[in-house]
Design a protein around this motif. Structure first.
Motif, short mmCIF file in Angstrom:
data_model
loop_
_atom_site.label_atom_id
_atom_site.label_comp_id
_atom_site.label_asym_id
_atom_site.label_seq_id
_atom_site.Cartn_x
_atom_site.Cartn_y
_atom_site.Cartn_z
N PHE A 77 0.80 -1.22 0.00
CA PHE A 77 0.00 0.00 0.00
C PHE A 77 0.84 1.27 0.00
O PHE A 77 0.29 2.36 -0.13
N ALA A 550 -0.82 -5.36 6.58
CA ALA A 550 -1.91 -5.45 5.59
C ALA A 550 -3.27 -5.46 6.29
O ALA A 550 -4.22 -4.80 5.83
N ARG A 551 -3.39 -6.19 7.40
CA ARG A 551 -4.67 -6.23 8.14
C ARG A 551 -5.01 -4.86 8.71
O ARG A 551 -6.15 -4.40 8.64
N HIS A 553 -4.03 -1.97 7.60
CA HIS A 553 -4.36 -1.07 6.51
C HIS A 553 -5.80 -1.32 6.02
O HIS A 553 -6.55 -0.36 5.74
N LYS A 554 -6.17 -2.57 5.96
CA LYS A 554 -7.52 -2.93 5.51
C LYS A 554 -8.57 -2.37 6.47
O LYS A 554 -9.59 -1.81 6.06
N LYS A 555 -8.30 -2.50 7.78
CA LYS A 555 -9.22 -1.97 8.79
C LYS A 555 -9.32 -0.45 8.68
O LYS A 555 -10.40 0.12 8.79
N LYS A 557 -8.88 1.41 6.04
CA LYS A 557 -9.63 1.79 4.85
C LYS A 557 -11.13 1.64 5.08
O LYS A 557 -11.93 2.47 4.64
N LYS A 558 -11.51 0.59 5.81
CA LYS A 558 -12.94 0.39 6.10
C LYS A 558 -13.48 1.51 6.97
O LYS A 558 -14.59 2.00 6.76
#
Length: 560
Positions: A77, A550-551, A553-555, A557-558
């Motif tokens: 990212f 990665a986890r 970053h995903k959280k 973004k949500k």
């Protein structure tokens, strides 16, 4: 007319990082950019000290984006236009001769616990951080040069080239060499030891050195030279090669190339274009010439006269110079971003304090001036004496250990400051202001560095006997340093690289291992135990592992 808490001139990596921090903490921030993003910038090679500073800032100020460019583990990212950096590589050359493989140094960067570092494609990093500042609430005006600043006891008025006026409680000038405040107050100081001029660009078709200059196997190196920042060094200068296309996921074919020369040895050639001057110069070094035989610049060369400058004053009542607005020496050891981001971290802390105290006086910000001047002076002496040592490979061989020793101790102290202080900014900054760019603020290192630098400065490099005596004297000084790491001693014996695997059982030995003993241990580790360090290292490895990042970053973004 809107009144802002803070006005920042310049939206490069330093101005944008500061803007993001201050906006994240609720200040009303306005930023001015004379040009527009994306734009070309140098300062592309990270060092471990810079990466650690990025991680510390992200944690201290709760701005996770500040750590995105600190490690290859952020590639998914942070973007794949950036290169990877697994080492600092040096090849020492003599005119008219093929490179001697023995005249090599590959300072391998440890992968653990954070992952290898990056080569920053600055048009992307700077643009991203400017956007981050906007996302946290900063106002940005691009294509808006500031032409005047009127400082009053309680505020400042900034006037743009179009005649617009903005009011702010404090002004940070991160505008580089052409700093409007430095010009306004006649602050520039050119009384420096280093003397170099430069030219730089981005190129395509720059091959891995080992495709044209001898195989990696023949050199016996842990990594290809293309997997790190390559420095071709020679009497009176050096040339950098910083590829962005050096890993499997790379999407950027460019390579940053820069030539730095002492004009007293290599006078400027105004009769030639920069491209002609570059190729004319490297023609005297067959192995360098071979690497650039098919290379092509993809943008105009930037050619500059002497690039060294400092500032007699860095802070005043309601203003500060930041990063390259305060000073610059030379890109040789990639210290510029470390120096600039350290200043960002400290200035952000001081500005957040001033928000509560209301004290925006020069006196309240003097720590920034002290640290900035220490960093500039240390870099100046280190680079000037490195240039002098390039005259003889054997002199450079011993002086390179001085650089490595200073960088290693600085990194250890930076890491330990974060391990000790955690997110306590006051505790962190109380320790940070003791640093001087190299040596980790350790008094014994300063004594050793002063001795070695003094010897380099006195030696007549044209006198072979004097050079040999100086080398012997420096080796004798190193022999008495009981806390010097074994791999550094092996370099003095002729080894050409630092070990790829940094973990060795001897590092765990009480008194002789990583933590040392006596004043050394007390200074660098304070009350930490070996078990404390083990827990800290495991925590760092876990926190900065690619799947964990990665986890997170995903959280994020949500949530957004």
């Amino acid at each position: 007319m809107t009144t802002y808490d803070i006005a920042i001139i310049g939206s490069g990596i330093t101005g944008s990082a500061l803007g993001a921090i201050l906006a994240r903490h609720g200040l009303n921030v306005v930023m001015f950019e004379a040009k527009s993003h994306p734009r070309f910038a140098i300062g592309e090679s990270l060092i471990l000290e810079t990466s650690e500073t990025m991680r510390a800032m992200a944690e201290l100020y709760d701005v996770p984006e500040l750590a995105y460019f600190s490690s290859e583990n952020f590639f998914p990212f942070a973007g794949t236009t950036h290169g990877v950096k697994r080492h600092f590589g040096f090849l020492h050359h003599s005119p008219g001769q093929l490179h001697d493989k023995r005249h090599t140094l590959q300072a391998v960067i440890p992968k653990e616990p954070h992952g290898h570092e990056l080569h920053l494609y600055r048009q992307d990093t700077d643009y991203f951080l400017m956007g981050t500042a906007v996302a946290y609430g900063a106002t940005v005006h691009q294509n808006t040069p500031i032409t005047d600043i009127d400082l009053q006891p309680d505020y400042a008025t900034l006037t743009t080239a179009k005649g617009e006026q903005f009011t702010a409680g404090y002004v940070v000038d991160a505008g580089g060499f052409r700093s409007i405040l430095a010009d306004k107050f006649n602050l520039r100081d050119y009384d420096l030891q280093t003397h170099s001029r430069g030219m730089f660009t981005h190129m395509i078709n720059v091959p891995d050195y080992h495709q044209t200059g001898g195989s990696q196997k023949a050199y016996g190196l842990p990594y290809s030279m293309a997997e790190g920042t390559l420095h071709h060094v020679f009497a009176g200068g050096w040339l950098w090669v910083i590829p962005f296309n050096n890993h499997p996921a790379a999407t950027n074919p460019l390579c940053s190339v820069g030539l730095l020369l002492d004009p007293r040895q290599h006078p400027a050639r105004p009769d030639l274009t920069p491209n002609e001057e570059f190729y004319s110069f490297i023609d005297q070094f067959p192995t360098i010439k071979a690497q650039f035989a098919n290379a092509q610049p993809v943008r105009d060369w930037v050619r500059a006269g002497r690039i060294q400058y400092s500032s007699k004053q860095v802070v005043g009542n309601r203003w500060a110079l930041l990063g390259h607005a305060a000073g610059f020496i030379d890109a040789l050891y990639s210290k510029g971003l470390y120096s600039s981001l350290t200043a960002v971290s400290l200035l952000a802390h001081l500005l957040l304090q001033a928000q509560h105290t209301g004290d925006y006086s020069r006196q309240a910000f003097l720590d920034l001036e002290t640290v900035t001047h220490h960093f500039v002076r240390t870099a100046d002496r280190l680079v000037a004496n490195s240039y002098k040592s390039f005259t003889h490979y054997k002199l450079w061989q011993v002086y390179a250990v001085q650089w490595l020793l200073g960088a290693y101790t600085e990194l250890v102290r930076l890491n330990m400051i974060r391990a000790i202080a955690g997110t306590d900014r006051d505790a962190y900054m109380q320790r940070l202001v003791q640093l001087k760019l190299a040596g980790g603020g350790y008094a014994e290192f300063d004594v050793i560095a002063n001795q070695v630098d003094g010897l380099i400065e006195m030696v007549d490099v044209e006198d072979e006997t004097a050079v040999n005596q100086t080398i012997a004297h420096i080796n004798a000084i190193y022999a008495d340093v009981d806390w010097m790491a074994t791999p550094f001693r092996e370099l003095l014996k002729g080894k050409t690289y630092l070990p790829k695997n940094k973990i060795r059982l001897e590092l765990l030995q009480p008194g002789k291992g990583f933590m040392g003993t006596g004043d050394y241990r007390r200074h660098f580790f304070e009350e930490l135990s070996l078990m404390d360090l083990a827990r800290y290292g495991l925590r760092e490895k876990t926190r900065f592992a690619a799947p964990v990042l990665a986890r997170q970053h995903k959280k994020k973004k949500k949530r957004s």
